[in-house]
Write a protein that holds these residues in place. Structure first.
Motif, mmCIF file in Angstrom:
data_model
loop_
_atom_site.group_PDB
_atom_site.id
_atom_site.type_symbol
_atom_site.label_atom_id
_atom_site.label_comp_id
_atom_site.label_asym_id
_atom_site.label_seq_id
_atom_site.Cartn_x
_atom_site.Cartn_y
_atom_site.Cartn_z
ATOM 1 N N PRO A 53 0.806 -1.218 0.000
ATOM 2 C CA PRO A 53 0.000 0.000 0.000
ATOM 3 C C PRO A 53 0.842 1.273 0.000
ATOM 4 O O PRO A 53 0.308 2.352 -0.240
ATOM 5 N N ASP A 54 2.154 1.145 0.263
ATOM 6 C CA ASP A 54 3.039 2.320 0.258
ATOM 7 C C ASP A 54 3.690 2.563 -1.098
ATOM 8 O O ASP A 54 4.602 3.389 -1.199
ATOM 9 N N LEU A 55 3.255 1.865 -2.133
ATOM 10 C CA LEU A 55 3.975 1.938 -3.411
ATOM 11 C C LEU A 55 4.046 3.358 -3.974
ATOM 12 O O LEU A 55 5.079 3.769 -4.499
ATOM 13 N N HIS A 56 2.962 4.120 -3.849
ATOM 14 C CA HIS A 56 2.992 5.483 -4.394
ATOM 15 C C HIS A 56 4.062 6.308 -3.694
ATOM 16 O O HIS A 56 4.861 6.994 -4.338
ATOM 17 N N MET A 57 4.078 6.230 -2.366
ATOM 18 C CA MET A 57 5.085 6.971 -1.603
ATOM 19 C C MET A 57 6.497 6.521 -1.989
ATOM 20 O O MET A 57 7.400 7.334 -2.173
ATOM 21 N N GLN A 58 6.678 5.199 -2.125
ATOM 22 C CA GLN A 58 8.015 4.674 -2.447
ATOM 23 C C GLN A 58 8.459 5.141 -3.834
ATOM 24 O O GLN A 58 9.604 5.581 -4.019
ATOM 25 N N ALA A 59 7.568 5.048 -4.812
ATOM 26 C CA ALA A 59 7.925 5.451 -6.184
ATOM 27 C C ALA A 59 8.267 6.937 -6.229
ATOM 28 O O ALA A 59 9.221 7.365 -6.896
ATOM 29 N N THR A 60 7.500 7.731 -5.487
ATOM 30 C CA THR A 60 7.735 9.178 -5.467
ATOM 31 C C THR A 60 9.042 9.492 -4.749
ATOM 32 O O THR A 60 9.859 10.281 -5.235
ATOM 33 N N GLU A 86 -4.078 -0.646 -6.387
ATOM 34 C CA GLU A 86 -3.072 0.229 -7.008
ATOM 35 C C GLU A 86 -2.940 -0.054 -8.507
ATOM 36 O O GLU A 86 -2.548 0.819 -9.274
ATOM 37 N N LEU A 87 -3.267 -1.296 -8.905
ATOM 38 C CA LEU A 87 -3.123 -1.663 -10.317
ATOM 39 C C LEU A 87 -4.059 -0.860 -11.220
ATOM 40 O O LEU A 87 -3.776 -0.674 -12.411
ATOM 41 N N GLN A 88 -5.169 -0.371 -10.654
ATOM 42 C CA GLN A 88 -6.137 0.326 -11.512
ATOM 43 C C GLN A 88 -5.535 1.578 -12.153
ATOM 44 O O GLN A 88 -5.996 2.017 -13.203
ATOM 45 N N TYR A 89 -4.462 2.109 -11.553
ATOM 46 C CA TYR A 89 -3.883 3.350 -12.095
ATOM 47 C C TYR A 89 -3.031 3.114 -13.336
ATOM 48 O O TYR A 89 -2.485 4.049 -13.902
ATOM 49 N N GLN A 116 -8.131 -10.489 -8.558
ATOM 50 C CA GLN A 116 -9.294 -10.560 -9.454
ATOM 51 C C GLN A 116 -10.601 -10.208 -8.760
ATOM 52 O O GLN A 116 -11.541 -9.732 -9.404
ATOM 53 N N ARG A 117 -10.650 -10.391 -7.451
ATOM 54 C CA ARG A 117 -11.844 -9.981 -6.686
ATOM 55 C C ARG A 117 -11.935 -8.459 -6.571
ATOM 56 O O ARG A 117 -13.005 -7.880 -6.589
ATOM 57 N N GLU A 118 -10.785 -7.812 -6.457
ATOM 58 C CA GLU A 118 -10.792 -6.396 -6.105
ATOM 59 C C GLU A 118 -10.599 -5.446 -7.292
ATOM 60 O O GLU A 118 -10.870 -4.254 -7.181
#
Ligand SMILES: [Zn+2]
Ligand SMILES: [Zn+2]
Ligand SMILES: [Zn+2]
Length: 282
Positions: A53-60, A86-89, A116-118
């Motif tokens: 869930p921290d991927l955005h922060m990490q990438a930035t 996060e994959l939806q982006y 696949q559920r989410e």
């Protein structure tokens, strides 16, 4: 193989979101290597391990452009390793031009079922393939071997052996627990140029068997040395730490250094090559 550990904390992060223990207070006051986000690794800029869930922060934080990602290996479905939404982006509504590659996602079936559920992946540039223990994936640039972790008896959890064409081979083991004998016998036949392994509990053992403490990590290293799966100078890197281990980063570093084990931190980088491997006498 260039490895960057984007996140080296356990599930609740470090400091823990709602915790005011001595370690978390020290982390808030001192920052730096005492701030750990959730488990995340990037190899050569194209192969990602886990989707926290921290991927955005990490990438930035590290100035990463994830458009070029080609492969995503998921270890298991726990929240700190997999945040499917996060994959939806990657979808056409969130980018100004289509991504250059279809992201190939591999992982144990429970994790892929969660994705696949989410998320409606039919609208995303991804393809999803389940992986079983000891299955080998021959990707263009990498050979990936999945091994079974002993982390959560309710679902299949995987660790990965990642190899490149020049023979470089790395074990990424988080989340792990103490391997079954079957997994041990498999990895003892391998030779690693680096091992990255969880040390969630640090120097504070508990009854929970799904994570490793520092003493088990030291024992794992000793066992891999005995079977010549690693050499004395093979980088051995501990990660996925929890503040519940009751040690600051500096204390962990001090305790692990005498065993020639690196205490990883967010942003830790390692360049690994089989060419640097010490040749052992037969
Ligand atoms: Zn975890
Ligand atoms: Zn705490
Ligand atoms: Zn887990």
């Amino acid at each position: 193989m260039d490895i960057k550990l984007l996140g080296t904390g356990a599930a609740e992060g470090w400091p823990g979101l709602f915790c005011d223990c001595v370690v978390c207070t020290h982390a808030r006051n001192s920052g730096g290597k005492n701030i750990r986000s959730r488990a995340s690794a990037l190899i050569d800029g194209v192969l990602k391990i886990d989707l926290p869930p921290d991927l955005h922060m990490q990438a930035t934080r590290y100035g990463l452009n994830l458009r070029d990602l080609r492969y995503l290996l998921i270890t298991h479905s726990h929240d700190d390793h997999l945040c499917p939404t996060e994959l939806q982006y990657m979808g056409q509504w969130f980018v100004t031009r289509p991504l250059p590659n279809n992201l190939q996602i591999y992982g144990p079936t429970p994790a892929l079922n969660r994705i696949q559920r989410e998320v409606d992946i039919s609208k995303l540039p991804v393809c999803v393939t389940p992986v079983s223990p000891q299955q080998v994936l021959n990707l263009d640039d990498y050979r990936i071997t999945a091994i079974e972790a002993a982390h959560d008896p309710s679902q299949l959890c995987l660790n990965y052996i990642i190899s490149t064409q020049d023979g470089t081979q790395v074990l990424y083991a988080s989340d792990t627990g103490w391997y079954t004998e079957e997994t041990w016998q498999f990895i003892e036949r391998q030779r690693f140029d680096a091992v990255i392994i969880e040390c969630t509990k640090g120097p504070t053992p508990t009854d929970y068997s799904g994570h490793l403490d520092m003493f088990q990590v030291i024992e794992m290293k000793a066992r891999l040395l005995r079977t010549h799966s690693i050499a004395l100078d093979t980088p051995f890197i501990a990660t996925h730490f929890s503040h519940l281990g009751r040690s600051t980063h500096e204390e962990l570093e001090c305790a692990l250094l005498s065993h020639n084990i690196v205490t990883a931190y967010d942003g830790y980088e390692l360049s690994v090559s089989a060419a640097k491997r010490v040749v052992l006498a037969p």
